[in-house]
Design a protein around this motif. Structure first.
Motif, PDB file in Angstrom:
ATOM      1  N   LEU A  73      -2.896 -52.990-114.953  1.00 58.67           N
ATOM      2  CA  LEU A  73      -3.748 -52.354-113.943  1.00 58.67           C
ATOM      3  C   LEU A  73      -2.853 -51.535-113.029  1.00 58.67           C
ATOM      4  N   ASP A 128      -5.241 -56.442-108.352  1.00 58.23           N
ATOM      5  CA  ASP A 128      -3.824 -56.718-108.602  1.00 58.23           C
ATOM      6  C   ASP A 128      -3.315 -57.657-107.515  1.00 58.23           C
ATOM      7  N   GLN A 173       2.334 -58.935-114.663  1.00 52.81           N
ATOM      8  CA  GLN A 173       1.340 -58.624-113.644  1.00 52.81           C
ATOM      9  C   GLN A 173       0.304 -59.736-113.564  1.00 52.81           C
ATOM     10  N   VAL A 226      -3.490 -60.415-112.334  1.00 51.92           N
ATOM     11  CA  VAL A 226      -4.755 -59.825-111.922  1.00 51.92           C
ATOM     12  C   VAL A 226      -5.775 -60.931-111.701  1.00 51.92           C
TER      13      VAL A 226
END
Length: 469
Positions: free
Chosen positions: A322, A339, A351, A353
């Motif tokens: 993202l 995020d 990452q 999310v």
């Protein structure tokens, strides 16, 4: 009666007990302490912040759910300033929401220009790819009708927003791709299950008053850093005695006309506090259980205020999937994706999310395995970069009673801050603030309750924050 050094009599100390350490209770405690009262705040949990909190999961700091606010949420922003936490939030310079259709892969944007209301949204709406030209034109007509509504009209509360929209030419697709895109996230209900009064308040205030009213803000640090850490420091600085892991078991009239509050501070340990003022800042069912007989004319109304859940699915990927702070989705069970990489403390690449799902009564109790199977493929449809990414972890947070249900008729059930028992006041996002169950509503309720309490004591009241809003 005490005497000053010069011998002149001084009024006795005024005392207050605030039951509940969410945003409403923190606000009330700060305001009462600021007016010179000796305040005790009692919270049953081991932390402050109510339903906007953080917890540790290994090396990560996880928010229980994604909470946002708008620039028009002036009371909550006052609260941030009051607890010295403005540096821990981010607010958009201008409203900008990427909206992806999982079926077509097309991405549109809901954004504003530097133009007066309602022209500030016209260009974005004209380019919005998820509606036909006719549907886009119909939105403008419905917005004008919405702008003409009188928010003070109690009849609005008896009408459902979905029927009202349909009666103004809004197609099912328009409701899904625009009105519910915003409404479900702010009201925690679809248009068909939302009071027109509450929906009109959200859309008029956020989109049809000031051009920047709907600019989105969010915590750029864990919520616990704001609503527990900074709030605790502010309470300490104000002289508030904060008791955590302390359950309130009873509130009764004392012989001198004040109040006695019974606290359970641990196994087999308790404390009785006398108070001139009691602010009950807990959810409606807990408030009903603690209210002395006769304090509210129709206490059964509190039990008729329904609740609505919010579900969050947290996913850790091995790479970035993202590229924006957040996006909204259509054509998918996924509603909003945020995020949370930096605020959680995730290091070493990858990452984090969070998928934020409102109004999901049918999913709130599903096993994690079922939710994983449902949402991971959907995230690949919404976020093409997730295809082929390795999923390092999936976990779920659930708030089964996250908000009150904003159903038609709920306005007649929400009580104001003043009870029939002198010195006893109510606070909480579920009380009659005019707002849906948001952080803004919680802070406003604490302001209302504390200011009614100060007025009852004959002390000066500063209403500038509420008047400005």
């Amino acid at each position: 009666m005490t005497r000053s050094q010069g011998g002149s009599p001084q009024p006795p100390d005024r005392t207050a007990v605030v039951v509940g350490g969410g945003l409403a209770g923190i606000t009330a405690a700060l305001e009462l302490a600021g007016a010179g009262l000796r305040v005790t705040l009692a919270e049953a949990r081991p932390r402050l912040g109510g339903l906007a909190f953080s917890f540790k999961r290994g090396d990560l700091t996880v928010d229980n759910g994604q909470h946002v606010f708008l620039r028009c949420c002036t009371a909550y922003q006052w609260f941030l300033d009051r607890i010295a936490a403005r540096d821990l939030v981010t607010v958009q310079d201008r409203l900008d929401v990427p909206v992806v259709d999982a079926n077509t892969g097309r991405t549109g944007r809901l954004s504003r220009a530097a133009l007066p209301v309602p022209l500030h949204l016209a260009a974005s709406l004209a380019r919005y790819p998820h509606l036909s030209l006719r549907e886009r034109a119909s939105v403008g007509r419905a917005a004008l009708a919405l702008r003409a509504l009188d928010l003070a009209d109690p009849a609005l509360d008896d009408v459902d927003f979905g029927s009202w929209l349909a009666g103004r030419g809004q197609s099912p697709r328009t409701i899904e791709a625009l009105w519910d895109l915003v409404g479900v996230a702010t009201l925690n209900a679809t248009a068909a299950r939302s009071s027109l009064g509450l929906a009109a308040m959200v859309f008029k205030t956020g989109l049809l008053t000031d051009p920047g009213a709907a600019d989105i803000g969010w915590a750029s640090a864990p919520l616990g850093d704001l609503h527990d850490g900074r709030a605790r420091k502010a309470l300490d600085a104000a002289g508030v005695r904060t008791l955590l892991r302390t359950r309130t078991t009873g509130i009764e009239r004392s012989a001198d006309g004040g109040w006695q509050v019974a606290l359970e501070t641990g196994p087999g340990r308790g404390e009785q506090l006398g108070a001139d003022i009691v602010v009950l800042a807990v959810p409606q069912r807990e408030a009903h259980a603690l209210l002395p007989e006769g304090a509210v004319q129709h206490p059964e109304k509190l039990l008729r205020i329904g609740t609505a859940p919010i579900l969050n699915v947290h996913v850790i990927y091995d790479r970035q999937v993202l590229r924006q702070p957040f996006l909204a989705a259509l054509g998918s069970p996924v509603q909003w994706v945020f995020d949370r990489t930096e605020s959680s403390g995730l290091t070493g690449g990858g990452q984090y999310v969070a998928v934020s799902q409102s109004a999901v009564e049918h999913e709130i109790d599903l096993p994690v395995a079922d939710l994983r199977d449902r949402y991971l493929p959907e995230l690949e449809r919404v976020l093409p970069a997730a295809r082929g990414a390795v999923v390092r972890d999936v976990f779920v947070t659930r708030e089964r009673t996250a908000t009150f249900a904003p159903t038609p008729g709920v306005g007649a059930l929400r009580p104001g801050p003043v009870t029939r028992a002198p010195g006893l006041f109510l606070a909480g996002a579920w009380t009659a603030t005019g707002w849906p169950a948001t952080m803004e509503s919680a802070v406003r309720s604490g302001l209302h309750a504390s200011r009614e309490a100060l007025s009852a004591l004959g002390l000066p009241v500063d209403n500038r924050v509420l008047e400005a809003a």
